[in-house]
Design a protein around this motif. Structure first.
Motif, PDB file in Angstrom:
ATOM      1  N   ASN A  31       0.721  -1.150  -0.082  1.00 35.13           N
ATOM      2  CA  ASN A  31      -0.192  -0.332  -0.220  1.00 35.13           C
ATOM      3  C   ASN A  31       1.172   0.852  -0.023  1.00 35.13           C
ATOM      4  O   ASN A  31       0.772   2.082  -0.677  1.00 35.13           O
ATOM      5  N   GLU A  32       1.979   1.554   0.848  1.00 35.08           N
ATOM      6  CA  GLU A  32       2.897   2.069   0.695  1.00 35.08           C
ATOM      7  C   GLU A  32       3.719   2.970  -0.545  1.00 35.08           C
ATOM      8  O   GLU A  32       3.736   3.321  -1.315  1.00 35.08           O
ATOM      9  N   ILE A  33       4.270   1.179  -1.489  1.00 33.16           N
ATOM     10  CA  ILE A  33       4.372   1.306  -1.927  1.00 33.16           C
ATOM     11  C   ILE A  33       3.438   1.965  -3.704  1.00 33.16           C
ATOM     12  O   ILE A  33       3.997   3.309  -4.378  1.00 33.16           O
ATOM     13  N   GLU A  34       2.266   1.502  -3.256  1.00 38.98           N
ATOM     14  CA  GLU A  34       1.296   2.037  -4.457  1.00 38.98           C
ATOM     15  C   GLU A  34       0.741   3.379  -4.279  1.00 38.98           C
ATOM     16  O   GLU A  34       0.245   4.852  -4.653  1.00 38.98           O
ATOM     17  N   GLY A  35       0.983   4.184  -2.206  1.00 36.71           N
ATOM     18  CA  GLY A  35       0.957   5.794  -2.537  1.00 36.71           C
ATOM     19  C   GLY A  35       1.658   6.217  -2.481  1.00 36.71           C
ATOM     20  O   GLY A  35       1.738   7.590  -2.465  1.00 36.71           O
ATOM     21  N   GLY A  36       3.291   6.078  -3.006  1.00 43.35           N
ATOM     22  CA  GLY A  36       4.426   6.626  -3.367  1.00 43.35           C
ATOM     23  C   GLY A  36       5.800   6.142  -3.346  1.00 43.35           C
ATOM     24  O   GLY A  36       6.725   7.532  -3.484  1.00 43.35           O
ATOM     25  N   ARG A  37       5.762   5.910  -2.810  1.00 45.08           N
ATOM     26  CA  ARG A  37       7.346   5.563  -1.548  1.00 45.08           C
ATOM     27  C   ARG A  37       7.871   4.544  -1.819  1.00 45.08           C
ATOM     28  O   ARG A  37       7.373   3.344  -2.220  1.00 45.08           O
ATOM     29  N   SER A  38       8.787   4.709  -1.772  1.00 44.71           N
ATOM     30  CA  SER A  38      10.467   3.669  -2.066  1.00 44.71           C
ATOM     31  C   SER A  38      10.458   2.361  -1.134  1.00 44.71           C
ATOM     32  O   SER A  38       9.872   2.353   0.475  1.00 44.71           O
ATOM     33  N   LEU A  39      10.408   1.502  -1.731  1.00 42.59           N
ATOM     34  CA  LEU A  39      11.181   0.626  -0.773  1.00 42.59           C
ATOM     35  C   LEU A  39      11.938  -0.139   0.295  1.00 42.59           C
ATOM     36  O   LEU A  39      12.107   0.291   2.040  1.00 42.59           O
ATOM     37  N   ARG A  75       2.055   2.931  -8.258  1.00 41.42           N
ATOM     38  CA  ARG A  75       3.235   4.280  -8.313  1.00 41.42           C
ATOM     39  C   ARG A  75       3.863   5.034  -8.830  1.00 41.42           C
ATOM     40  O   ARG A  75       3.192   6.276  -9.144  1.00 41.42           O
ATOM     41  N   ALA A  76       3.511   4.446 -10.522  1.00 39.60           N
ATOM     42  CA  ALA A  76       4.317   5.408 -11.627  1.00 39.60           C
ATOM     43  C   ALA A  76       3.181   5.356 -11.770  1.00 39.60           C
ATOM     44  O   ALA A  76       2.937   6.783 -12.350  1.00 39.60           O
ATOM     45  N   ILE A  77       1.799   5.146 -11.860  1.00 41.96           N
ATOM     46  CA  ILE A  77       0.468   6.259 -11.969  1.00 41.96           C
ATOM     47  C   ILE A  77       0.363   7.328 -11.113  1.00 41.96           C
ATOM     48  O   ILE A  77       0.211   8.365 -11.610  1.00 41.96           O
ATOM     49  N   LEU A  78       0.575   6.974 -10.020  1.00 37.66           N
ATOM     50  CA  LEU A  78       0.273   8.111  -9.358  1.00 37.66           C
ATOM     51  C   LEU A  78       1.424  10.047  -9.633  1.00 37.66           C
ATOM     52  O   LEU A  78       1.119  10.422  -9.798  1.00 37.66           O
ATOM     53  N   LEU A  79       2.936   8.745  -9.465  1.00 40.61           N
ATOM     54  CA  LEU A  79       3.093   9.721 -10.134  1.00 40.61           C
ATOM     55  C   LEU A  79       3.740  10.814 -11.175  1.00 40.61           C
ATOM     56  O   LEU A  79       3.447  11.789 -11.456  1.00 40.61           O
ATOM     57  N   LYS A 120      10.975   4.362 -15.940  1.00 40.91           N
ATOM     58  CA  LYS A 120      11.746   3.545 -15.951  1.00 40.91           C
ATOM     59  C   LYS A 120      10.585   2.128 -15.125  1.00 40.91           C
ATOM     60  O   LYS A 120      10.663   1.322 -15.032  1.00 40.91           O
ATOM     61  N   LEU A 121      10.089   2.683 -13.910  1.00 44.93           N
ATOM     62  CA  LEU A 121       9.348   1.915 -13.289  1.00 44.93           C
ATOM     63  C   LEU A 121       7.744   1.195 -14.440  1.00 44.93           C
ATOM     64  O   LEU A 121       7.543  -0.401 -14.547  1.00 44.93           O
ATOM     65  N   TYR A 122       7.573   1.888 -15.464  1.00 41.68           N
ATOM     66  CA  TYR A 122       6.408   1.486 -15.939  1.00 41.68           C
ATOM     67  C   TYR A 122       6.421   1.809 -18.276  1.00 41.68           C
ATOM     68  O   TYR A 122       6.182   3.078 -18.485  1.00 41.68           O
ATOM     69  N   PHE A 126       4.344   4.500 -19.697  1.00 44.48           N
ATOM     70  CA  PHE A 126       5.667   6.201 -19.812  1.00 44.48           C
ATOM     71  C   PHE A 126       6.963   6.038 -20.315  1.00 44.48           C
ATOM     72  O   PHE A 126       7.527   7.131 -20.850  1.00 44.48           O
ATOM     73  N   GLY A 127       7.177   4.980 -21.300  1.00 44.53           N
ATOM     74  CA  GLY A 127       8.869   5.134 -21.723  1.00 44.53           C
ATOM     75  C   GLY A 127       8.437   6.263 -22.824  1.00 44.53           C
ATOM     76  O   GLY A 127       7.533   5.996 -23.582  1.00 44.53           O
TER      77      GLY A 127
END
Length: 166
Positions: A31-39, A75-79, A120-122, A126-127
């Protein structure tokens, strides 16, 4: 205390990494990753196991890897959404020209860094690279191969003609 069990700021009990159940931390981590935080950022939170433990879990569980990849796409979509928010935010009118230029440069950096991370993530969404895939059920032949084939036929015909002539 095991090096993989908890981060240094943690007050969680010392357990062997294999003794920590996946569902104890992973729903929150995802949930935190999807919310924008890194591992890395999440695993530095007091009370969480270390990043080594998380990486070990991801290596061992294909299902968890799939969930992690989905969270990274989220997270990529959030960014990408943040890029729009940053770009659409107005520049304060009361700034002098130097501060205004600095504000614009900061926003550009924020947008560019998010664009790079999302790519890079997706990369499929987004490339920057445009992929064109052509599928053909017919037998395909390269132009060069066709030319070489015709050249061979022409040489054979020329030799045949020379032998008849001569």
């Amino acid at each position: 205390m095991d090096a993989l069990t908890t981060n240094s700021a943690s007050s969680a009990p010392a357990l062997h990494p294999s003794a920590i159940p996946l569902d104890a931390y992973w729903p929150t981590i995802l949930n935190e990753i999807e919310g924008g935080r890194s591992l890395r950022e999440i695993m530095e939170t007091p009370g969480f196991p270390r990043r080594d433990w998380a990486m070990q879990c991801l290596r061992k569980s294909a299902e968890l890897r799939t969930q992690y990849e989905a969270a990274c796409r989220g997270r990529a979509i959030l960014l990408a959404d943040e890029i729009l928010t940053i770009s659409d935010a107005p520049i304060p009118e009361d700034l002098d020209p130097a501060c205004r230029a600095s504000h614009v440069a900061q926003k550009r950096l924020m947008v560019d860094s998010r664009k790079w991370i999302t790519a890079k993530l997706y990369p499929k969404v987004f490339g920057d690279r445009t992929m064109v895939e052509v599928k053909d059920d017919y037998r395909s032949i390269s132009i060069i191969a066709a030319m070489k084939q015709r050249e061979g036929v022409a040489i054979a015909m020329l030799r045949e003609w020379e032998s008849e002539k001569g």
